[in-house]
Enzyme design. Structure first.
Site, PDB file in Angstrom:
ATOM      1  N   SER A  23     -20.109   7.709  28.757  1.00 29.72           N
ATOM      2  CA  SER A  23     -18.822   7.783  28.093  1.00 29.72           C
ATOM      3  C   SER A  23     -18.023   6.482  28.145  1.00 29.72           C
ATOM      4  CB  SER A  23     -17.974   8.899  28.730  1.00 29.72           C
ATOM      5  OG  SER A  23     -17.688   8.623  30.089  1.00 29.72           O
ATOM      6  N   LYS A  62     -11.112   1.457  31.158  1.00 31.32           N
ATOM      7  CA  LYS A  62     -11.409   2.658  30.377  1.00 31.32           C
ATOM      8  C   LYS A  62     -10.170   3.547  30.280  1.00 31.32           C
ATOM      9  CE  LYS A  62     -14.824   6.480  30.482  1.00 31.32           C
ATOM     10  NZ  LYS A  62     -16.001   6.978  31.234  1.00 31.32           N
ATOM     11  N   SER A  89     -22.230   7.568  33.178  1.00 27.89           N
ATOM     12  CA  SER A  89     -21.363   7.055  32.121  1.00 27.89           C
ATOM     13  C   SER A  89     -21.044   5.580  32.208  1.00 27.89           C
ATOM     14  CB  SER A  89     -20.050   7.853  32.085  1.00 27.89           C
ATOM     15  OG  SER A  89     -20.272   9.150  31.584  1.00 27.89           O
TER      16      SER A  89
END
Length: 489
Positions: A168, A94, A192
């Site tokens: 996210s 990420k 997330s």
């Protein structure tokens, strides 16, 4: 489009995706047997990313040149007899963890200097032999359960081009669900990892706080955010968790080590499972979607068939946890703003949340940190009568792609809480939780449920999740590759 990325140029004609996407474990077997090479696997991954990027848009940065070089080095190491847990496997991370030489944009738009060194989680993955192929999209500072922003556009859900994969860690989830990589690193500050895992039919592990180092941050978002893993199977997720786990001297949280992969094949024994549909207190009310509740009941029935005892029981969340969480999350934005510098064009909702963070960043934050032990005792009481809590991961199915566009701060918060009201308490407590696939809505959208345990309970949760996988066969269900050019479908 991949802004400021190493260009994801095609390296060879890409074959059609196989009917069954290979798991990380299967790739390891093929590498060990000589049936493939790391260079072949990584080139296939890079080609799949290049083909999907115009539509799926899972990546912010694609590390084409370095990935190809690292794959060649992995093949040399294997030929020399070196053995590493993830040697030659393509992995995505990420875009909130540092990769040396690449800006860590964390969903923002603006000029950010390149990171000077790998974060500890990236360093450990590389040490385990993984090949980092790119950094995945995330919403601005990881605040919301969607993955879009003016810096990179919208990331789409592999199961439906009209829906979001959540957030996210939505870019990581989309990349794994679409088979671009077999596993990816995400981060989980309020769900997330678990939320996009639920909405893309993946295993998502939010480990114990500190299990995976957040260094160069001693802790992330005042201790609520942890690095986690997304994969299609429990075995794959456990292997990556083992490779990524560990600490440095500067970490504020250092749990006793575990070996997650040892527990995949172990029966957990007869457990007491508390089925909970109670949502913690929030300002805005949420209601559980009937198809998600039905999926939760089906999962409970599967657990009962496996010999576990099922009972209805809810954790005592209390009233103050949401305010404590708000202070820790919003004040955590300020640290990231300082880290990113002055060249950012902030979303107006981020500006509003930072304003709240400034108000809560001193006295209220200190009280919130001090209240953690009491919250752990109160919520943890349920583990006197149960070993594991089974709860929905989300209250609603995946949102449509543009549902959060052009909303103000209050409207975004209201929609976010309505969809995702139940993951964040375990971030405040620091305890592990795993999302497992639990079926689909009547519209074909994925549903997930979460297994929630006390401190350091990843081994038990992984063992239980593996049991569920064995009887459900969720890994056999894969999306149709709408994101590929027509000629490759």
């Amino acid at each position: 489009m991949v802004p400021n990325a190493e260009t994801p140029t095609r390296t060879a004609p890409a074959p059609k995706l196989p009917g069954s996407l290979p798991t990380l474990t299967q790739q390891l077997y093929r590498l060990a047997s000589g049936a493939t090479t790391s260079q072949e696997l990584v080139r296939q991954s890079l080609d799949a990313i290049a083909d999907s990027q115009p539509t799926l848009n899972a990546f912010r940065v694609v590390l084409t040149d370095s990935a190809i070089a690292d794959a060649a080095e992995a093949d040399r190491k294997r030929a020399a007899g070196q053995q590493l847990p993830l040697l030659g496997i393509p992995i995505a991370v990420k875009d909130d963890v540092d990769v040396a030489g690449v800006p860590t944009r964390f969903g923002t738009r603006g000029e950010i200097p390149a990171a000077s060194a790998d974060s500890e989680v990236v360093r450990r993955l590389r040490a385990a032999g993984a090949v980092i192929v790119g950094k995945t999209n995330t919403c601005e500072l990881g605040q919301w359960p969607f993955t879009s922003g003016p810096g990179f556009g919208h990331t789409r859900n592999p199961w439906s081009r009209e829906h979001s994969p959540g957030g996210s860690s939505g870019g990581s989830a989309a990349a794994v669900a679409a088979g671009l990589v077999p596993a990816a690193i995400g981060s989980d500050g309020a769900g997330s990892v678990r939320i996009p895992a639920a909405w893309t039919h993946l295993v998502g592990i939010k480990p114990q706080r500190g299990r995976i180092s957040t260094w160069p941050l001693p802790e992330a978002f005042n201790g609520i955010t942890v690095n986690g893993v997304l994969a299609r199977t429990v075995t794959d997720a456990a292997l990556v968790l083992d490779a990524a786990s560990g600490n440095v001297d500067g970490d504020l949280h250092k749990p006793d080590p575990i070996r997650a992969s040892d527990w995949v094949g172990r029966a957990p024994g007869a457990l007491r499972i508390a089925v909970s549909t109670k949502f913690p207190f929030t300002v805005f009310r949420a209601q559980l979607h009937p198809e998600i509740e039905a999926a939760l009941r089906d999962t409970a029935a599967h657990l009962e068939q496996l010999g576990h005892t099922i009972a209805e029981a809810d954790p005592d969340y209390g009233l103050k946890m949401s305010w404590n969480f708000l202070s820790r999350s919003t004040s955590g934005l300020l640290g990231w703003a300082d880290r990113l510098g002055y060249g950012i064009q902030w979303d107006k909702r981020t500006v509003s949340n930072m304003r709240t963070g400034r108000l809560l960043s001193e006295h209220v934050l200190r009280k919130a940190r001090a209240a953690e032990a009491e919250a752990q005792r109160r919520v943890g009481w349920i583990f006197n009568i149960a070993d594991v809590v089974l709860a929905p991961t989300t209250a609603l199915p995946p949102p449509r792609l543009h549902d959060y566009d052009n909303r103000g701060s209050l409207a975004t918060d209201r929609a976010m809480i309505r969809a995702c009201p139940v993951t964040w308490p375990w971030n405040l407590l620091g305890w592990p939780s795993i999302n497992v696939p639990a079926g689909f809505t009547s519209d074909g959208l994925p549903i997930g449920v979460q297994l929630m345990g006390p401190e350091g309970s990843e081994p038990m949760l992984i063992s239980l999740a593996a049991e569920l996988e064995a009887i459900s066969g969720w890994m056999t269900k894969q999306p149709e590759p709408w994101w590929l050019p027509a000629a490759l479908q």
